[in-house]
Design an enzyme around this catalytic site. Structure first.
Site, PDB file in Angstrom:
ATOM      1  N   GLU A   9     -91.719 -12.525  -5.985  1.00 15.36           N
ATOM      2  CA  GLU A   9     -91.283 -13.285  -6.866  1.00 15.36           C
ATOM      3  C   GLU A   9     -91.556 -13.254  -8.294  1.00 15.36           C
ATOM      4  OE1 GLU A   9     -91.339 -17.073  -4.803  1.00 15.36           O
ATOM      5  OE2 GLU A   9     -89.600 -16.597  -3.297  1.00 15.36           O
ATOM      6  N   GLU A  52     -87.409 -12.693   3.421  1.00 16.42           N
ATOM      7  CA  GLU A  52     -87.355 -13.834   4.425  1.00 16.42           C
ATOM      8  C   GLU A  52     -86.109 -14.626   4.603  1.00 16.42           C
ATOM      9  OE1 GLU A  52     -89.325 -17.102   1.803  1.00 16.42           O
ATOM     10  OE2 GLU A  52     -91.460 -16.124   1.698  1.00 16.42           O
TER      11      GLU A  52
END
Ligand SMILES: *[C@@H]1O[C@H](CO)[C@@H](O)[C@H](O)[C@H]1NC(C)=O
Ligand SMILES: *[C@@H]1O[C@H](CO)[C@@H](O)[C@H](O)[C@H]1NC(C)=O
Ligand SMILES: *[C@@H]1O[C@H](CO)[C@@H](O)[C@H](O)[C@H]1NC(C)=O
Ligand SMILES: *[C@@H]1O[C@H](CO)[C@@H](O)[C@H](O)[C@H]1NC(C)=O
Length: 388
Positions: free
Chosen positions: A190, A303
Site C-alpha cells: 500500500e 487480500e
C-alpha cells in the site's frame, strides 16, 4: 510517524480499494471520518473470540497447537480431518511482529505453520521486522511442511530506514535458509495508496504518483541488486502489493508480480454478490491492465475475505451485509473453489484474528481470521476442493 499504524492495513487504507478518481475526494472525506472513529474503539478491547474448535488442539505436547506424537519434533503434528488445502494462498502475520513491540517467538509460529500448512501451500508476509522471515522459514524447516513464502519488505514513503533494516533481515534469512521455500519478495505494501494520500490524493499515474513510484522503484531495483549479488541458485521474483485501484504503471513495469487488495466488504457489496464482484474487479482493474504492460507482471489478489464481527456497532455491517461467521462461510463457499477453477491466484485474508489490529483500529479490522486468535477454527467448514 506512527510506526505501528503504518504497519497495519488500517481501515482508512483498506477502505479505499474502490476508487474512481471522481469519487476520490468523497472517499477520502469518509475515510478520515472513519479514522477518527477508530481511536474511540480502542476502549473496546474486551471482546472475546467465540471458539468452536474441531480436531485435537491444546494438548500437553504442544499447548495451543495440534497434538504432536513427539513433543520435541514439530513435524509429528496430528492433522485435522476438517482442514483441506482448499486455499490458493493465505495472508499471514505472526503475532508480535510490529516494532517496537516484537513479541513473536518460534514456538507460536510453529503452531501457526502446523495449521496453515493444512489449508494451503502458500503464504505471504507483509514485512520483515521482528525477524519474522527467519522465524517462518525456521518453522517450515522444523515442521517439514511444503509451504512457499512470499516475504515482505514494508516500505515507508517518508523514511529510508525501514526499507534498509528489513532488507538486511531478508538477506540474513535467505543466507540461513536458502531459496527453496521463498516464492517471492514483495517490496512495498500500500505504498502508492499511502504516498498519494500523504500528498493530496489523486491519480496514482499522475506526475505526483510517478514521483512516489520512483522512490518505490529504487527499492525494487535495490532488492534485485541484493539478490543478484548473492548469486543464488534460483531467481527470486520481486513484486509489490497495493490497494486494488492504486497501482502505478511504472511500478508494475518494474516488478515480476503485483498483489492487489480486493475487498467486497469495503466495496459494500452484498454477501451474495461478493465473490463475483471480487472476480470482476480484479480482472478489470488489475489483470487486464497488467497484461497490456510490456513485462506483463503476474497479478494476484493480495487480500480478500469477509470479517466475522465488529468491535463496534457502527461497523457491524457494510451497509449491505453483516460481518458474521455465516457470511464468511458464504464467501468461502462462493469464492474459494470457483477462484481455484478460474485460475485466480489469491491470498485469503487471513489466517487468524489479530488482537493488535482490533486494539489499534477497532471496527472489523481484527476479525478477518479463518481461525480465532487462540488458533481454534471458527465455526466454518473448509471446502474439500484442493487448490492448484
Ligand atoms: C531469527 O530467527 C532465527 C530462527 O528462529 C534465529 O535462528 C535467529 O537467531 C533469530 N535472529 C534474531 C536476531 O533474533
Ligand atoms: C527505499 O525507499 C525509501 C522510501 O521511499 C527511500 O527513502 C530510500 O532511499 C530507498 N532506498 C533505496 C536503497 O532504494
Ligand atoms: C469464475 O469465472 C466465472 C466465469 O467467468 C465467473 O462468472 C465467476 O464469477 C468467477 N468466480 C470467481 C470466484 O472467480
Ligand atoms: C458503504 O457503506 C458505509 C456504511 O453504511 C457508508 O458509510 C459508505 O458511504 C458506503 N461506501 C460506498 C463506497 O458505497
Amino acid at each position: 510517524m506512527s510506526e505501528p499504524e503504518s504497519r497495519g492495513p488500517s481501515k482508512r487504507r483498506k477502505w479505499i480499494i474502490v476508487g474512481s478518481v471522481a469519487a476520490l475526494l468523497a472517499i477520502i472525506a469518509i475515510a478520515v471520518g472513519v479514522g477518527v472513529g477508530v481511536t474511540q474503539s480502542n476502549k473496546n478491547k474486551n471482546s472475546s473470540a467465540a471458539s468452536s474448535s474441531s480436531g485435537s488442539r491444546g494438548s500437553s505436547s504442544n499447548p495451543g497447537g495440534p497434538k504432536q506424537s513427539d513433543p520435541n519434533d514439530p513435524s509429528t503434528f496430528e492433522t485435522d480431518p476438517n482442514l483441506h488445502k482448499a486455499f490458493y494462498a493465505i495472508a499471514y502475520t505472526p503475532e508480535g511482529s510490529q516494532l517496537p513491540d516484537c513479541g513473536n517467538n518460534l514456538q507460536n509460529v510453529i503452531k501457526d505453520i502446523q495449521l496453515i500448512s493444512q489449508i494451503t501451500t502458500r503464504i505471504r508476509l507483509y514485512g520483515a521486522d521482528c525477524n519474522q522471515s527467519a522465524l517462518v522459514l525456521e518453522a517450515i524447516r522444523q515442521t517439514k511442511t511444503n509451504l512457499q513464502v512470499f516475504l515482505g519488505n514494508y516500505v515507508i514513503p517518508s523514511d529510508s530506514t525501514p526499507y534498509s533494516r528489513q532488507k538486511e533481515l531478508i538477506k540474513q534469512a535467505i543466507q540461513t535458509y536458502g531459496t527453496d521455500h521463498i516464492a517471492g519478495i514483495t517490496v512495498g505494501n500500500e505504498f502508492m495508496l499511502n504516498y498519494m494520500l500523504d500528498n493530496g490524493g489523486g491519480d496514482p499515474n499522475s506526475a505526483i504518483g510517478n514521483q512516489g513510484a520512483s522512490l518505490l522503484i529504487a527499492n525494487v531495483t535495490d532488492t534485485r541488486q541484493m539478490l543478484a549479488d548473492m548469486k543464488l541458485p534460483k531467481t527470486i521474483p520481486v513484486g509489490n502489493s497495493d490497494a486494488g485501484a492504486w497501482f502505478n504503471n511504472k511500478v508494475l513495469e518494474a516488478v515480476d508480480y503485483g498483489m492487489a487488495n480486493v475487498h467486497p466488504w469495503f466495496a459494500n457489496t452484498t454477501i451474495q454478490d461478493a465473490a463475483a464482484w471480487t472476480n470482476q474487479f480484479f480482472r478489470e482493474t488489475n489483470v487486464q491492465p497488467a497484461a497490456n504492460l510490456p513485462n506483463k507482471p503476474k497479478m494476484y489478489i493480495a487480500e480478500t475475505g469477509w470479517p466475522t464481527k465488529s468491535s463496534d456497532a457502527a461497523n457491524a455491517n457494510n451497509g449491505a451485509s453483516a460481518a458474521s461467521v455465516e457470511n464468511l462461510q458464504i464467501f468461502i463457499d462462493t469464492f474459494v473453489c470457483q477462484a481455484n477453477n478460474n485460475g485466480t491466484g489469491y491470498f485469503f485474508f487471513e489466517f487468524s484474528d489479530e488482537k493488535w489490529k482490533d486494539n489499534q483500529f477497532g471496527g472489523v479490522e481484527g476479525w478477518w481470521g479463518l481461525f480465532n486468535g487462540d488458533r481454534s477454527l471458527k465455526n466454518i467448514k473448509i471446502p474439500s476442493c484442493i487448490a492448484p
